[in-house]
Design a protein around this motif. Structure first.
Motif, PDB file in Angstrom:
ATOM      1  N   ALA A  68       5.139  -7.570  -0.334  1.00 39.97           N
ATOM      2  CA  ALA A  68       5.134  -6.424   0.594  1.00 39.97           C
ATOM      3  C   ALA A  68       6.025  -6.698   1.797  1.00 39.97           C
ATOM      4  O   ALA A  68       6.751  -5.808   2.264  1.00 39.97           O
ATOM      5  CB  ALA A  68       3.708  -6.129   1.041  1.00 39.97           C
ATOM      6  N   ARG A  70      -1.845   0.059   1.243  1.00 36.46           N
ATOM      7  CA  ARG A  70      -1.944  -0.837   0.088  1.00 36.46           C
ATOM      8  C   ARG A  70      -3.286  -0.731  -0.622  1.00 36.46           C
ATOM      9  O   ARG A  70      -3.765  -1.702  -1.211  1.00 36.46           O
ATOM     10  CB  ARG A  70      -1.666  -2.271   0.545  1.00 36.46           C
ATOM     11  CG  ARG A  70      -0.359  -2.426   1.328  1.00 36.46           C
ATOM     12  CD  ARG A  70      -0.180  -3.830   1.858  1.00 36.46           C
ATOM     13  NE  ARG A  70      -0.012  -4.803   0.792  1.00 36.46           N
ATOM     14  CZ  ARG A  70      -0.422  -6.068   0.878  1.00 36.46           C
ATOM     15  NH1 ARG A  70      -1.049  -6.500   1.955  1.00 36.46           N
ATOM     16  NH2 ARG A  70      -0.223  -6.886  -0.137  1.00 36.46           N
ATOM     17  N   THR A  79       1.975   1.395  -1.886  1.00 41.39           N
ATOM     18  CA  THR A  79       2.552   0.222  -2.549  1.00 41.39           C
ATOM     19  C   THR A  79       3.582   0.610  -3.607  1.00 41.39           C
ATOM     20  O   THR A  79       4.682   0.033  -3.674  1.00 41.39           O
ATOM     21  CB  THR A  79       1.441  -0.621  -3.202  1.00 41.39           C
ATOM     22  OG1 THR A  79       0.558  -1.090  -2.174  1.00 41.39           O
ATOM     23  CG2 THR A  79       2.015  -1.825  -3.936  1.00 41.39           C
ATOM     24  N   ARG A 135       3.459  -5.833  -4.311  1.00 44.32           N
ATOM     25  CA  ARG A 135       1.997  -5.899  -4.400  1.00 44.32           C
ATOM     26  C   ARG A 135       1.391  -7.013  -3.552  1.00 44.32           C
ATOM     27  O   ARG A 135       0.502  -6.764  -2.753  1.00 44.32           O
ATOM     28  CB  ARG A 135       1.561  -6.050  -5.865  1.00 44.32           C
ATOM     29  CG  ARG A 135       0.056  -6.082  -6.015  1.00 44.32           C
ATOM     30  CD  ARG A 135      -0.415  -5.503  -7.325  1.00 44.32           C
ATOM     31  NE  ARG A 135      -1.870  -5.505  -7.405  1.00 44.32           N
ATOM     32  CZ  ARG A 135      -2.663  -4.600  -6.852  1.00 44.32           C
ATOM     33  NH1 ARG A 135      -2.146  -3.599  -6.161  1.00 44.32           N
ATOM     34  NH2 ARG A 135      -3.970  -4.681  -6.988  1.00 44.32           N
TER      35      ARG A 135
END
Length: 334
Positions: free
Chosen positions: A225, A245, A208, A220
C-alpha cells in the motif's frame, strides 16, 4: 491513535452548516427485499418473493445525503432526466432538504438506476439501467456554470466519479481552474480508468483494488500500500492520498508527512453487513471535516469511524452525528 468523544463532538459541531460542493454522477438506488424459499422450475435460479421495496439516493447524490446527515450543507451538481426515476430522485432530495439548483437536465440520457435484489439479507443480483458517455455541449455548459456558482460558496469540492459521463476533461479543467483561483481543496473518489482527469487533485480516496489499478501494482499489504500510494502521488501530483483498506483500516499519505511510511489507521468496523456506499461516507466525512478546519489526521479518523458505523447497516446508508458519538461512547466504555 484515535479521536476521543470530546474531540469528535467538537469537530462535528464545526461541520454544522459548512458548505461542501459535490460534483458527479447522480443516480437512484433501488432495493427489492424478499424471501427465497425455492428454485425456479424455468431455470436453475432462486425465486425471490418481494416483500419490501426501497429507493434511496445513489452515486454523487448519496455523497450529498451523507454530508447532509453529518450536518454539513451539500451543493450537489450532476445530471438527470425528467423521467420517473428523475422525479423520484428529486423527491428524495427534497425530503432531505438538499438543493436541486445545481442539477442539469439531460434529455438525451435517462436517469441512472441501480436495482439490487436482496434475499435473506444477501444481495443476489444488481440490475443497472444507464447510458454512459460524455454530456452534450449544452449540458456541459450548464455543469460549468453551476460549478462556478458552487465553488464561490463552498469550502471544499468533492468529485464523485462513477464513470457515467459527468466527470470528463472539460468539466475537470473547470474544476482545476476554479479551485486554484479560490484555493479550496478538491477531493476525488476515483475510477482508475479516469486517472488522468485527477491530475493535481488535493486528495483521492481509492479503495485497495482501485489503488492497485491506479498504481498498476499490488496494494494489499502495508508495504505494498505504501509503495502503490507513493507511485500514485508521484504520477498525478496529488498533495495526499487516503486509501481505504476494508478490514485493514486506512492508509493516509498527508501533505508534509512521510510518504515513505503512511499513517496507518486500524478499522473501527465491528461487523459488516453491506459495504454499498461506504466510500461515499468516507469522502463525505473526510471532506466536511477538512472544510471545517480539521487537520488531515483528524479528518481521516472521523471518516474511519463513520465508515465503521455505516457498514453495519444494510444497503446504501448514511451516518448521523448522534450515531457517531454513540460509537465513540461505546469505544470508551470498552
Amino acid at each position: 491513535m484515535r479521536l476521543d468523544r470530546s474531540q469528535a463532538e467538537t469537530l462535528l459541531r464545526r461541520m454544522e452548516g459548512r458548505k461542501v460542493a459535490v460534483l458527479g454522477d447522480v443516480m437512484l438506488d433501488e432495493y427489492l427485499f424478499g424471501e427465497v424459499n425455492r428454485i425456479s422450475p424455468e431455470a436453475p435460479v432462486p425465486i425471490v418473493r418481494v416483500v419490501r421495496e426501497q429507493a434511496v439516493l445513489g452515486g454523487a447524490a448519496n455523497v450529498a445525503a451523507n454530508l447532509k446527515a453529518l450536518g454539513a450543507e451539500p451543493l450537489l451538481m450532476g445530471t438527470l432526466q425528467k423521467d420517473a426515476a428523475g422525479d423520484r430522485l428529486l423527491g428524495l432530495l427534497g425530503r432531505l432538504g438538499i438543493s436541486i439548483s445545481g442539477l442539469v437536465l439531460d434529455p438525451s440520457r435517462p436517469t441512472i438506476i441501480k436495482t439490487r435484489v436482496v434475499g435473506q439479507q444477501q444481495q443476489m443480483l444488481r440490475i443497472d439501467r444507464e447510458e454512459a458517455g460524455p454530456p452534450e455541449a449544452a449540458v456541459l455548459l450548464g455543469l460549468r456554470e453551476r460549478l462556478a456558482r458552487a465553488v464561490e460558496e463552498a469550502s471544499a469540492l468533492i468529485v464523485s466519479d462513477y464513470a457515467k459521463g459527468v466527470v470528463c476533461e472539460p468539466v475537470m479543467a473547470t474544476v482545476r481552474e476554479l479551485c486554484a483561483a479560490r484555493d479550496i481543496p478538491w477531493i476525488v473518489d476515483p475510477k482508475p480508468a479516469h486517472k488522468a482527469l485527477y491530475r493535481g487533485a488535493t486528495l483521492m480516496t481509492p479503495n485497495t483494488k482501485e489503488a492497485s489499478e491506479l498504481a498498476q501494482r499490488p496494494a494489499r499489504s502495508d508495504a505494498e500500500a505504501a509503495e502503490a500510494g507513493r507511485a500514485i502521488l508521484a504520477e498525478l501530483g496529488l498533495k495526499g492520498l487516503l486509501v481505504t483498506r476494508s478490514e485493514r483500516g486506512m492508509a493516509l499519505f498527508a501533505p508534509g508527512g512521510d510518504h515513505g511510511a503512511p499513517w496507518m489507521i486500524p478499522t473501527e468496523a465491528r461487523e459488516v453487513f453491506d459495504v454499498s456506499g461506504a466510500g461515499d461516507t468516507v469522502i463525505a466525512a473526510f471532506s466536511a471535516a477538512v472544510a471545517s478546519g480539521a487537520d488531515w489526521r483528524e479528518a481521516a479518523m472521523l471518516a474511519n469511524a463513520a465508515a465503521g458505523v455505516v457498514v453495519a447497516k444494510v444497503g446504501t446508508a448514511t451516518v448521523t452525528p448522534a450515531e457517531l458519538l454513540t460509537h465513540y461512547h461505546e469505544q470508551e466504555a470498552n
